[in-house]
Design a protein around this motif. Structure first.
Motif, PDB file in Angstrom:
ATOM      1  N   SER A  11       0.828  -1.212   0.000  1.00 13.46           N
ATOM      2  CA  SER A  11       0.000   0.000   0.000  1.00 13.46           C
ATOM      3  C   SER A  11       0.857   1.255   0.000  1.00 13.46           C
ATOM      4  N   SER A  12       2.170   1.099   0.148  1.00 15.51           N
ATOM      5  CA  SER A  12       3.067   2.263   0.084  1.00 15.51           C
ATOM      6  C   SER A  12       4.493   1.784  -0.163  1.00 15.51           C
ATOM      7  N   ARG A  34      -3.122  -3.678   4.869  1.00 18.58           N
ATOM      8  CA  ARG A  34      -4.361  -3.379   5.614  1.00 18.58           C
ATOM      9  C   ARG A  34      -5.134  -2.238   4.959  1.00 18.58           C
ATOM     10  N   ARG A  35      -4.427  -1.250   4.405  1.00 13.17           N
ATOM     11  CA  ARG A  35      -5.106  -0.061   3.843  1.00 13.17           C
ATOM     12  C   ARG A  35      -5.453  -0.310   2.373  1.00 13.17           C
ATOM     13  N   VAL A  54      -1.039  -9.266   7.887  1.00  9.20           N
ATOM     14  CA  VAL A  54      -0.171 -10.463   7.948  1.00  9.20           C
ATOM     15  C   VAL A  54      -0.248 -11.195   9.289  1.00  9.20           C
ATOM     16  N   ASN A  80       7.178  -8.637   2.214  1.00 10.27           N
ATOM     17  CA  ASN A  80       7.749  -7.298   2.315  1.00 10.27           C
ATOM     18  C   ASN A  80       7.139  -6.469   3.447  1.00 10.27           C
ATOM     19  N   TYR A 145      13.452  -3.876  16.468  1.00 11.59           N
ATOM     20  CA  TYR A 145      13.465  -3.900  14.999  1.00 11.59           C
ATOM     21  C   TYR A 145      14.642  -4.742  14.506  1.00 11.59           C
ATOM     22  N   ILE A 178      15.816   3.821   2.283  1.00 15.36           N
ATOM     23  CA  ILE A 178      14.972   4.023   1.105  1.00 15.36           C
ATOM     24  C   ILE A 178      13.868   5.017   1.483  1.00 15.36           C
ATOM     25  N   THR A 180      10.560   6.045   1.846  1.00 18.58           N
ATOM     26  CA  THR A 180       9.217   5.447   1.863  1.00 18.58           C
ATOM     27  C   THR A 180       8.488   6.021   3.081  1.00 18.58           C
TER      28      THR A 180
HETATM   29  P1  NDP Z   1       6.332   1.586   4.178  1.00 19.83           P
HETATM   30  O1  NDP Z   1       5.930   1.999   5.541  1.00 19.83           O
HETATM   31  O2  NDP Z   1       6.193   2.568   3.067  1.00 19.83           O
HETATM   32  O3  NDP Z   1       5.576   0.228   3.764  1.00 19.83           O
HETATM   33  C1  NDP Z   1       5.305  -0.789   4.690  1.00 19.83           C
HETATM   34  C2  NDP Z   1       4.203  -1.656   4.155  1.00 19.83           C
HETATM   35  O4  NDP Z   1       3.951  -2.729   5.094  1.00 19.83           O
HETATM   36  C3  NDP Z   1       2.892  -0.907   3.985  1.00 19.83           C
HETATM   37  O5  NDP Z   1       2.295  -1.263   2.767  1.00 19.83           O
HETATM   38  C4  NDP Z   1       2.026  -1.395   5.149  1.00 19.83           C
HETATM   39  O6  NDP Z   1       0.665  -1.422   4.770  1.00 19.83           O
HETATM   40  C5  NDP Z   1       2.561  -2.832   5.293  1.00 19.83           C
HETATM   41  N1  NDP Z   1       2.240  -3.402   6.596  1.00 19.83           N
HETATM   42  C6  NDP Z   1       2.625  -2.994   7.820  1.00 19.83           C
HETATM   43  N2  NDP Z   1       2.056  -3.745   8.772  1.00 19.83           N
HETATM   44  C7  NDP Z   1       1.265  -4.668   8.131  1.00 19.83           C
HETATM   45  C8  NDP Z   1       0.419  -5.721   8.544  1.00 19.83           C
HETATM   46  N3  NDP Z   1       0.217  -5.999   9.851  1.00 19.83           N
HETATM   47  N4  NDP Z   1      -0.219  -6.462   7.604  1.00 19.83           N
HETATM   48  C9  NDP Z   1      -0.054  -6.189   6.287  1.00 19.83           C
HETATM   49  N5  NDP Z   1       0.743  -5.200   5.824  1.00 19.83           N
HETATM   50  C10 NDP Z   1       1.389  -4.447   6.742  1.00 19.83           C
HETATM   51  O7  NDP Z   1       7.871   1.129   4.300  1.00 19.83           O
HETATM   52  P2  NDP Z   1       8.868   0.388   3.289  1.00 19.83           P
HETATM   53  O8  NDP Z   1       8.324   0.262   1.934  1.00 19.83           O
HETATM   54  O9  NDP Z   1      10.175   1.039   3.482  1.00 19.83           O
HETATM   55  O10 NDP Z   1       8.938  -1.041   4.013  1.00 19.83           O
HETATM   56  C11 NDP Z   1       8.925  -2.277   3.344  1.00 19.83           C
HETATM   57  C12 NDP Z   1       9.867  -3.226   4.051  1.00 19.83           C
HETATM   58  O11 NDP Z   1      11.213  -2.764   3.900  1.00 19.83           O
HETATM   59  C13 NDP Z   1       9.654  -3.386   5.556  1.00 19.83           C
HETATM   60  O12 NDP Z   1       9.761  -4.769   5.886  1.00 19.83           O
HETATM   61  C14 NDP Z   1      10.817  -2.604   6.166  1.00 19.83           C
HETATM   62  O13 NDP Z   1      11.181  -3.096   7.428  1.00 19.83           O
HETATM   63  C15 NDP Z   1      11.897  -2.837   5.138  1.00 19.83           C
HETATM   64  N6  NDP Z   1      13.003  -1.876   5.125  1.00 19.83           N
HETATM   65  C16 NDP Z   1      12.789  -0.552   4.857  1.00 19.83           C
HETATM   66  C17 NDP Z   1      13.859   0.341   4.819  1.00 19.83           C
HETATM   67  C18 NDP Z   1      13.704   1.786   4.481  1.00 19.83           C
HETATM   68  O14 NDP Z   1      14.670   2.561   4.659  1.00 19.83           O
HETATM   69  N7  NDP Z   1      12.584   2.227   3.969  1.00 19.83           N
HETATM   70  C19 NDP Z   1      15.225  -0.127   5.114  1.00 19.83           C
HETATM   71  C20 NDP Z   1      15.335  -1.539   5.343  1.00 19.83           C
HETATM   72  C21 NDP Z   1      14.257  -2.371   5.359  1.00 19.83           C
HETATM   73  P3  NDP Z   1      -0.584  -1.104   5.713  1.00 19.83           P
HETATM   74  O15 NDP Z   1      -0.162  -0.104   6.743  1.00 19.83           O
HETATM   75  O16 NDP Z   1      -1.612  -0.564   4.744  1.00 19.83           O
HETATM   76  O17 NDP Z   1      -0.998  -2.429   6.283  1.00 19.83           O
END
Ligand code: NDP
Length: 271
Positions: A11-12, A34-35, A54, A80, A145, A178, A180
């Motif tokens: 979703s993001s 979720r969103r 999840v 992811n 984390y 990254i 995000t």
């Molecule tokens: P975002 O916050 O942009 O995306 C996170 C995504 O995870 C959202 O789509 C959110 O959707 C989803 N999510 C969170 N909780 C749940 C849940 N309970 N069930 C289903 N979906 C869930 O961050 P990123 O894109 O950066 O994150 C993606 C992955 O990359 C993560 O695992 C993060 O730990 C990892 N990461 C990110 C880094 C960074 O610098 N950005 C660095 C290293 C790793 P929703 O809230 O709608 O459920």
């Protein structure tokens, strides 16, 4: 070749950016988060968004059953979904710590348990698990984390060996910084920490560092992740690990080659 791909956390951030690319390349892409309202654009592009948490087994069953009934297989699962919980070990309520592990580790395991039987039957498949450079190194205040991402590393290594006889590939993605929603979610979680915390100074530094990383050249664009995922999806023989984005190579390298004490000193000089 057109593949059936399931992406969690789309979703993001990097999940959404990559979903767009894979849809445009003609793959059948199921996106979950979720969103659901945040995935309407993916639907417009031709993707298949489904609401899913999840941590909820019933949601996962619904998603996997839907894909199997519509296509009979899942070629690629990208685990992811995840978030960052920061705060000292002393301050973070254990219920919050459990939630961190529920999403980042057990959510991934639950998805894997539901999808692997179909991949085994097909004698084919690729599972990509999003870890982090934080699965190889650490910052203060990030205990839960980093524990979750270190767990993802270990879980994925074992899984790779277990699934080798069934021709299922397991790949670990280790992003650096990254741009995000990750930083905003992490800062949001600061509200779970007591205002009178003994670690307030360090938390303030982490908050500033997180905000700075989101600005200017502090982090890479999510497109670097989609490039890597496209490579993995199309590879017959992917690498076991992909380090992608700002600091993803440097930081883990420093941790290993400088040793703990020197690495600690460098990190603490920023606090
Ligand atoms: P975002 O916050 O942009 O995306 C996170 C995504 O995870 C959202 O789509 C959110 O959707 C989803 N999510 C969170 N909780 C749940 C849940 N309970 N069930 C289903 N979906 C869930 O961050 P990123 O894109 O950066 O994150 C993606 C992955 O990359 C993560 O695992 C993060 O730990 C990892 N990461 C990110 C880094 C960074 O610098 N950005 C660095 C290293 C790793 P929703 O809230 O709608 O459920």
């Amino acid at each position: 070749m057109k593949k059936v791909i399931l992406i969690t956390g789309a979703s993001s951030g990097m999940g959404k950016e990559t979903a767009k690319t894979l849809i445009q390349q003609g793959h059948i892409v199921y996106t979950v988060a979720r969103r659901i309202e945040q995935m309407q654009d993916l639907k417009t592009l031709g993707g298949h968004p489904i609401q899913m948490d999840v941590t909820k087994e019933r949601d996962i069953d619904n998603v996997v059953n839907t894909i199997i009934s519509e296509h009979g297989k899942i070629d690629v699962l990208w685990n992811n979904a995840g978030f960052g919980l920061y705060g000292s070990v002393e301050d973070i309520p254990l219920d919050e710590a459990r939630k961190q592990m529920e999403v980042n580790v057990f959510g991934m395991a639950a998805m894997t348990q539901k999808v692997v039987p179909y991949m085994r039957k097909a004698n084919a498949g690729t599972i990509i698990n999003t870890s982090s450079m934080g699965g190889k190194m650490y910052f203060p205040m990030g205990a839960w984390y980093h524990a979750s991402k270190h767990a993802v590393e270990g879980l994925s290594d074992c899984l790779r060996l277990e699934l080798k006889p069934f021709n299922i590939k397991v790949v670990v993605l280790e992003p650096g910084f990254i741009a995000t929603e990750f930083g905003a979610v992490l800062l949001d979680n600061f509200s779970k920490i007591p205002k009178e915390s003994a670690y307030k100074n360090m938390m303030d530094k982490i908050a500033k560092g997180t905000a700075d990383a989101a600005k200017g050249n502090g982090s890479s664009k999510p497109s670097v992740i989609s490039d890597a995922i496209v490579k993995i999806v199309n590879s017959h023989n992917p690498k076991t690990r992909y380090k992608v984005g700002k600091f993803s190579v440097l930081m883990p390298w420093m941790r290993i080659y400088l040793g703990d004490k020197l690495f600690d000193k460098i990190v603490m000089s920023q606090m």
